[in-house]
Design an enzyme around this catalytic site. Structure first.
Site, mmCIF file in Angstrom:
data_model
loop_
_atom_site.group_PDB
_atom_site.id
_atom_site.type_symbol
_atom_site.label_atom_id
_atom_site.label_comp_id
_atom_site.label_asym_id
_atom_site.label_seq_id
_atom_site.Cartn_x
_atom_site.Cartn_y
_atom_site.Cartn_z
ATOM 1 N N SER A 46 -0.698 3.284 -10.716
ATOM 2 C CA SER A 46 -1.210 1.946 -10.450
ATOM 3 C C SER A 46 -2.520 1.927 -9.688
ATOM 4 O O SER A 46 -3.302 0.977 -9.810
ATOM 5 C CB SER A 46 -0.159 1.145 -9.668
ATOM 6 O OG SER A 46 0.256 1.846 -8.508
ATOM 7 N N HIS A 254 -1.581 -2.089 -2.456
ATOM 8 C CA HIS A 254 -2.506 -1.568 -3.465
ATOM 9 C C HIS A 254 -3.916 -2.065 -3.150
ATOM 10 O O HIS A 254 -4.087 -3.096 -2.494
ATOM 11 C CB HIS A 254 -2.103 -2.035 -4.867
ATOM 12 C CG HIS A 254 -0.954 -1.284 -5.450
ATOM 13 N ND1 HIS A 254 0.346 -1.624 -5.194
ATOM 14 C CD2 HIS A 254 -0.913 -0.196 -6.266
ATOM 15 C CE1 HIS A 254 1.151 -0.782 -5.829
ATOM 16 N NE2 HIS A 254 0.415 0.094 -6.483
#
Length: 273
Positions: A46, A254
């Site tokens: 990711s 993230h």
């Protein structure tokens, strides 16, 4: 032959010889870097697909590939001969071996990858630390650290070995992960305890060390992003990392679009050659 004619002949021969010597220097000029084909493939998890950076391609499905991912930014700026990203949210080293390396070939000249976090349970560790107590968080982190030390080196070997076998002519750039928290600001930062944050950063450091070592074993190029994120971690006023997002847990922890552009992109650009 009259003296004047012999003199003219010598001058003519000298001129012809000089021209003949100059021609090979033009003929062997090496092609410039701009003329060399660059076939770029982005692999990984990711952090490479761009989760957290928004603007996801609908065609990428649950892989959540973002138009703001560092690989896209590099391709837009450098116009390689070809570019494809098969990076996917949730990918492990096993996914790289079983499916992602199929995008590589002998003509691939550049590869990028972030991998390893999901192999040691990054998502479940973060969920434990957010939802449960500090002692539960510390225990989960220590379990992950054991996996980092014992299982991960072999798993990274499998992934990087598969890349080398499928793209033997490629420059492989292996990027690591940033520390999530600015511990110097932790006391004034709501959320997890400083103990939780310290342990999570230490685990990230251990993960990064194993990634760097694996890249070295395979002669790959290692890109360290930690310093690029300094001053832009969680608890900083201009963080390039999402903290916990209860409405979209997948984006939590993230890089934002700014983190891809200001953190990962310049590091990759410097290492891509």
């Amino acid at each position: 032959m009259p003296p004047r004619a012999r003199s003219r002949r010598r001058l003519l021969l000298t001129a012809i010889t000089a021209c003949a010597c100059a021609v090979p220097a033009l003929a062997v000029a090496a092609p410039t870097a701009a003329q060399a084909a660059v076939n770029y493939v982005a692999l990984g998890d990711s952090y490479s697909s761009g989760v957290g950076a928004g603007s996801y391609y609908g065609s990428s499905g649950s892989c959540d590939r973002s138009a703001n991912a560092y690989s896209v930014l590099w391709a837009n700026a450098n116009h390689p001969t070809s570019y494809v990203s098969v990076a996917c949210s949730g990918a492990t080293t096993s996914d790289v071996v079983s499916s992602q390396v199929a995008a590589l070939s002998g003509s691939t000249t550049l590869v990028s990858i972030t991998i390893g976090g999901n192999d040691v349970g990054f998502t479940s560790v973060m969920e434990t630390c957010v939802i449960f107590s500090t002692s539960d968080c510390v225990s989960a982190v220590h379990t992950a650290e054991g996996e980092i030390a014992n299982q991960l080196p072999g798993e990274l070997n499998n992934a990087l070995g598969a890349i080398a076998a499928h793209a033997p002519n490629a420059r492989v750039v292996v990027l690591d992960y940033p520390d999530l928290y600015d511990l110097s600001k932790s006391s004034g930062c709501i959320g997890l305890s400083t103990t939780d944050r310290t342990d999570l950063n230490q685990a990230a450091d251990q993960l990064d060390s194993q990634i760097q070592a694996a890249a070295g074993r395979y002669g790959d190029t290692f890109g360290e992003v930690k310093s690029a994120f300094t001053g832009h971690q969680i608890c900083d006023s201009s963080s390039w990392l999402h903290s916990v997002d209860w409405f979209d847990l997948g984006e939590s922890y993230h890089p934002t679009a700014a983190g891809q552009a200001g953190g990962y992109y310049p590091v990759f650009s410097a290492k891509a050659g």
